[in-house]
Design a protein around this motif. Structure first.
Motif, PDB file in Angstrom:
ATOM      1  N   GLN A 117       4.283   1.057   5.492  1.00 38.32           N
ATOM      2  CA  GLN A 117       3.475   0.033   6.158  1.00 38.32           C
ATOM      3  C   GLN A 117       3.275   0.396   7.631  1.00 38.32           C
ATOM      4  O   GLN A 117       2.175   0.268   8.160  1.00 38.32           O
ATOM      5  N   GLU A 121      -0.344   1.101   9.383  1.00 41.23           N
ATOM      6  CA  GLU A 121      -0.785   0.320  10.547  1.00 41.23           C
ATOM      7  C   GLU A 121      -1.107   1.249  11.715  1.00 41.23           C
ATOM      8  O   GLU A 121      -2.063   1.019  12.455  1.00 41.23           O
ATOM      9  N   GLU A 124      -4.495   2.875  11.058  1.00 43.57           N
ATOM     10  CA  GLU A 124      -5.572   1.916  11.275  1.00 43.57           C
ATOM     11  C   GLU A 124      -5.793   1.646  12.757  1.00 43.57           C
ATOM     12  O   GLU A 124      -6.932   1.524  13.212  1.00 43.57           O
TER      13      GLU A 124
END
Length: 133
Positions: A117, A121, A124
């Motif tokens: 995760q 992140e 992104e």
């Protein structure tokens, strides 16, 4: 330290001489002008001057067109690879290394999921930063 000060003082004592200009070279002045909207190119002020005009857009205060509309982050703009990863992630519930409260060994993958995760992140955020002018 004292040596550096003496060297600096000695360098400042000698005058800087300009490079000799070539006697046969023409002395021309080139002026570059950015034009916005309906502005026209200004004329040259002397015969030795060259004026280069370039259209820069609508306004100097307007965001360039390529940055105005950012791509949305809707599912339609998500790659197929990411879609498959999300489907696999949802279907992993209950399997070992799935970080799930249900099933056997579901709690064993919580650290791995947090790392995945965090990495997603970060990717992104970098993608969003690359679109910012």
């Amino acid at each position: 330290m004292i040596t550096m000060m003496l060297v600096a003082a000695a360098a400042a004592a000698f005058p800087v001489q300009d490079a000799p200009q070539d006697a046969g070279a023409d002395a021309t002045r080139i002026r570059s002008v950015l034009l916005y909207g309906d502005e026209s190119c200004p004329p040259a002020t002397s015969p030795d001057e060259i004026v280069v005009c370039t259209r820069a857009g609508e306004s100097p205060y307007r965001i360039p067109e390529r940055f105005r509309e950012q791509p949305s982050e809707r599912p339609a703009n998500t790659s197929w690879v990411r879609r498959v990863e999300m489907i696999e992630e949802v279907n992993r519930a209950g399997l070992p290394n799935s970080c799930s409260p249900i099933g056997t060994g579901g709690q064993t993958g919580c650290t791995q999921e947090q790392i995945r995760q965090w990495a997603q992140e970060r990717l992104e955020a970098e993608a969003r930063q690359s679109r910012v002018p």
